[in-house]
Scaffold this motif. Structure first.
Motif, PDB file in Angstrom:
ATOM      1  N   LEU A   5      54.423 -20.386  70.758  1.00 22.66           N
ATOM      2  CA  LEU A   5      54.613 -21.773  71.199  1.00 22.66           C
ATOM      3  C   LEU A   5      55.748 -21.870  72.230  1.00 22.66           C
ATOM      4  N   GLU A   6      56.776 -21.054  72.020  1.00 23.70           N
ATOM      5  CA  GLU A   6      57.971 -21.102  72.891  1.00 23.70           C
ATOM      6  C   GLU A   6      57.663 -20.640  74.317  1.00 23.70           C
ATOM      7  N   ASN A   7      56.546 -19.941  74.509  1.00 29.16           N
ATOM      8  CA  ASN A   7      56.210 -19.461  75.857  1.00 29.16           C
ATOM      9  C   ASN A   7      55.490 -20.528  76.680  1.00 29.16           C
ATOM     10  N   GLY A   8      55.259 -21.693  76.089  1.00 31.16           N
ATOM     11  CA  GLY A   8      54.534 -22.741  76.800  1.00 31.16           C
ATOM     12  C   GLY A   8      55.465 -23.666  77.555  1.00 31.16           C
ATOM     13  N   GLU A   9      55.052 -24.072  78.747  1.00 34.38           N
ATOM     14  CA  GLU A   9      55.759 -25.166  79.437  1.00 34.38           C
ATOM     15  C   GLU A   9      55.378 -26.467  78.725  1.00 34.38           C
ATOM     16  N   GLY A  10      56.139 -27.519  78.981  1.00 37.28           N
ATOM     17  CA  GLY A  10      55.754 -28.826  78.424  1.00 37.28           C
ATOM     18  C   GLY A  10      54.448 -29.296  79.054  1.00 37.28           C
ATOM     19  N   PHE A  11      53.687 -30.134  78.332  1.00 38.66           N
ATOM     20  CA  PHE A  11      52.442 -30.654  78.906  1.00 38.66           C
ATOM     21  C   PHE A  11      52.717 -31.396  80.206  1.00 38.66           C
ATOM     22  N   GLN A  12      51.822 -31.191  81.153  1.00 42.65           N
ATOM     23  CA  GLN A  12      51.823 -32.071  82.319  1.00 42.65           C
ATOM     24  C   GLN A  12      50.596 -32.981  82.211  1.00 42.65           C
ATOM     25  N   VAL A  13      50.802 -34.282  82.335  1.00 42.37           N
ATOM     26  CA  VAL A  13      49.659 -35.206  82.329  1.00 42.37           C
ATOM     27  C   VAL A  13      49.419 -35.680  83.756  1.00 42.37           C
ATOM     28  N   LEU A  14      48.155 -35.622  84.189  1.00 41.33           N
ATOM     29  CA  LEU A  14      47.786 -36.059  85.542  1.00 41.33           C
ATOM     30  C   LEU A  14      46.747 -37.168  85.465  1.00 41.33           C
ATOM     31  N   ARG A  15      46.879 -38.139  86.362  1.00 42.66           N
ATOM     32  CA  ARG A  15      45.842 -39.168  86.514  1.00 42.66           C
ATOM     33  C   ARG A  15      45.303 -39.112  87.938  1.00 42.66           C
ATOM     34  N   TYR A  16      43.978 -39.047  88.060  1.00 38.21           N
ATOM     35  CA  TYR A  16      43.324 -39.049  89.371  1.00 38.21           C
ATOM     36  C   TYR A  16      42.549 -40.352  89.517  1.00 38.21           C
ATOM     37  N   LEU A  41      45.661 -24.073  80.298  1.00 41.61           N
ATOM     38  CA  LEU A  41      44.705 -24.842  79.495  1.00 41.61           C
ATOM     39  C   LEU A  41      44.694 -26.254  80.070  1.00 41.61           C
ATOM     40  N   VAL A  42      43.570 -26.652  80.635  1.00 39.84           N
ATOM     41  CA  VAL A  42      43.435 -28.024  81.147  1.00 39.84           C
ATOM     42  C   VAL A  42      42.627 -28.816  80.110  1.00 39.84           C
ATOM     43  N   MET A  43      43.244 -29.856  79.568  1.00 37.88           N
ATOM     44  CA  MET A  43      42.591 -30.669  78.518  1.00 37.88           C
ATOM     45  C   MET A  43      42.160 -32.003  79.115  1.00 37.88           C
ATOM     46  N   TYR A  44      40.935 -32.377  78.883  1.00 35.81           N
ATOM     47  CA  TYR A  44      40.404 -33.615  79.446  1.00 35.81           C
ATOM     48  C   TYR A  44      40.659 -34.768  78.479  1.00 35.81           C
ATOM     49  N   LEU A  45      41.350 -35.795  78.974  1.00 38.05           N
ATOM     50  CA  LEU A  45      41.750 -36.894  78.092  1.00 38.05           C
ATOM     51  C   LEU A  45      40.795 -38.081  78.184  1.00 38.05           C
ATOM     52  N   ASN A  46      39.949 -38.089  79.222  1.00 39.18           N
ATOM     53  CA  ASN A  46      38.930 -39.150  79.333  1.00 39.18           C
ATOM     54  C   ASN A  46      37.782 -38.594  80.163  1.00 39.18           C
ATOM     55  N   GLU A  47      36.832 -39.457  80.495  1.00 42.35           N
ATOM     56  CA  GLU A  47      35.658 -39.007  81.258  1.00 42.35           C
ATOM     57  C   GLU A  47      35.448 -39.876  82.483  1.00 42.35           C
ATOM     58  N   PHE A 100      31.550 -21.769  89.461  1.00 41.32           N
ATOM     59  CA  PHE A 100      31.514 -22.349  88.113  1.00 41.32           C
ATOM     60  C   PHE A 100      32.276 -23.666  88.123  1.00 41.32           C
ATOM     61  N   GLU A 101      31.762 -24.652  87.412  1.00 41.97           N
ATOM     62  CA  GLU A 101      32.449 -25.954  87.356  1.00 41.97           C
ATOM     63  C   GLU A 101      32.385 -26.490  85.933  1.00 41.97           C
ATOM     64  N   VAL A 102      33.511 -26.994  85.455  1.00 41.95           N
ATOM     65  CA  VAL A 102      33.584 -27.533  84.096  1.00 41.95           C
ATOM     66  C   VAL A 102      33.628 -29.050  84.189  1.00 41.95           C
ATOM     67  N   ALA A 103      32.698 -29.697  83.508  1.00 48.00           N
ATOM     68  CA  ALA A 103      32.653 -31.165  83.524  1.00 48.00           C
ATOM     69  C   ALA A 103      33.752 -31.716  82.619  1.00 48.00           C
ATOM     70  N   PRO A 104      34.475 -32.722  83.093  1.00 46.81           N
ATOM     71  CA  PRO A 104      35.522 -33.302  82.252  1.00 46.81           C
ATOM     72  C   PRO A 104      34.924 -34.171  81.145  1.00 46.81           C
ATOM     73  N   MET A 105      35.106 -33.752  79.910  1.00 45.40           N
ATOM     74  CA  MET A 105      34.601 -34.497  78.748  1.00 45.40           C
ATOM     75  C   MET A 105      35.783 -34.723  77.814  1.00 45.40           C
ATOM     76  N   ARG A 106      35.936 -35.936  77.368  1.00 38.89           N
ATOM     77  CA  ARG A 106      37.111 -36.268  76.558  1.00 38.89           C
ATOM     78  C   ARG A 106      37.245 -35.346  75.339  1.00 38.89           C
ATOM     79  N   GLY A 107      38.456 -34.801  75.158  1.00 46.37           N
ATOM     80  CA  GLY A 107      38.738 -33.923  74.010  1.00 46.37           C
ATOM     81  C   GLY A 107      38.418 -32.466  74.273  1.00 46.37           C
ATOM     82  N   GLU A 152      38.295 -43.062  86.578  1.00 48.39           N
ATOM     83  CA  GLU A 152      39.583 -42.353  86.595  1.00 48.39           C
ATOM     84  C   GLU A 152      39.429 -41.051  85.850  1.00 48.39           C
ATOM     85  N   LYS A 153      40.287 -40.103  86.171  1.00 49.26           N
ATOM     86  CA  LYS A 153      40.304 -38.847  85.392  1.00 49.26           C
ATOM     87  C   LYS A 153      41.738 -38.611  84.918  1.00 49.26           C
TER      88      LYS A 153
END
Ligand code: PD2
Ligand code: ZN
Length: 293
Positions: free
Chosen positions: A180-191, A225-231, A245-252, A279-280
């Motif tokens: 856990l200690e090797n992780g940076e803090g979460f960054q949250v982005l809104r597009y 790790l990119v986590m999708y918070l909404n769709e 390759f493309e990953v569709a943003p799906m909440r959770g 929004e993403k």
């Protein structure tokens, strides 16, 4: 011309490793005998990893954690998920996470149900008041700058900033087998519509003068790790141009990818495609080689 990795080649690789030849030596002899280097690297990595998994599965005690095995060349150990028995789900401690898709080179794993809907909403609402136009780490100086390739807005949590953040961080650490200690803090982005994050690598470019300063805080980034918070209604996928390759943003859901060296040969070039409608929101966790201080 495409080259096919045959079972005979895989057997030969294992024999070479068993005879004590290092992956670098095996790679060099493959290239010398006409294998294209990217094909040879991929064949070596997948064969040796699978061989280690099989050995581990055959023993009651796992002697060498598969996650700690460096890959050929300059590679360092990287976080990874235990997919040895092709599980549909992985126990991440407080939650069962779905395995939706995997790629070996680049190493990409698409995950479902990593976060609950409530966790996604809570992250969005606690980030919202703190959003500012996104900066990226400026590798020329080690500072931060406004980046025209990144038209989202964002904020950083510190590690463990809220009980919810701490719980999710512990889940991720268990999921990918990385402290856990090797992780940076979460960054949250809104597009917003039209906003994007042009293709880039997440590791720090060793050729940039600011990189040594950045690396003092825990070494290189080795996984994302990119986590999708909404769709978003349309657009906003996470793209891997080298893999088509493309990953569709799906909440959770989330996409995990790792890179064992700061080099394009990892094929981890990736971007956030423009949002077309809606929004993403994403939360990104970057993992370093060592404790991030
Ligand atoms: O939002 C994304 O899909 C995305 C794409 C590429 C996020 C990142 N990179 C990142 O946070 O590094
Ligand atoms: Zn990125």
């Amino acid at each position: 011309m495409s080259q096919t990795v045959t079972p005979e080649l895989r057997r030969w690789i294992i024999e070479q490793a068993a005879a004590g030849f290092t992956p670098e030596v095996v790679l060099a002899s493959m290239v010398a005998s006409g294998w294209q280097e990217p094909v040879a690297v991929a064949a070596l990595e997948s064969t040796l990893r699978e061989h280690l998994r099989n050995q581990a599965a055959a023993k009651p005690v796992v002697a060498v954690p598969e996650q700690a095995v460096a890959s050929p060349g300059q590679g360092v150990p990287v976080p990874d998920l235990d997919l040895s028995l092709s599980p549909r789900q992985i126990d991440a401690g407080d939650r069962l996470v779905d395995v939706i898709a995997t790629l070996s080179h680049p190493r990409v794993v698409v995950l479902g149900n990593l976060l609950s809907a409530e966790e996604c909403d809570a992250l969005i609402e606690s980030a919202r008041p703190h959003l500012a136009r996104s900066l990226t780490v400026e590798t020329k100086t080690g500072g931060e700058e406004l980046n025209p390739d990144r038209t989202s807005s964002g904020m950083f949590f510190t590690r463990g900033q809220t009980p919810e953040v701490a719980r999710i961080e512990a889940r991720i650490a268990r999921l990918v087998g990385w402290p856990l200690e090797n992780g940076e803090g979460f960054q949250v982005l809104r597009y917003h519509p039209g906003a994007e994050y042009k293709p880039h690598y997440d590791y720090f470019d060793p050729a940039e003068p600011g990189t040594p300063t950045i690396l003092k805080r825990g070494g290189q980034r080795v996984a994302t790790l990119v986590m999708y918070l909404n769709e978003p209604a349309r657009g906003g996928g996470t793209t891997f141009p080298d893999a088509g390759f493309e990953v569709a943003p799906m909440r959770g859901n989330a996409v995990f990818f790792s890179y064992d060296r700061p080099h394009p040969s990892t094929r981890t070039l990736h971007g956030g495609a423009p949002v077309i409608e809606g929004e993403k929101w994403v939360a990104t966790k970057w993992l370093r080689e060592r404790e991030f201080v």
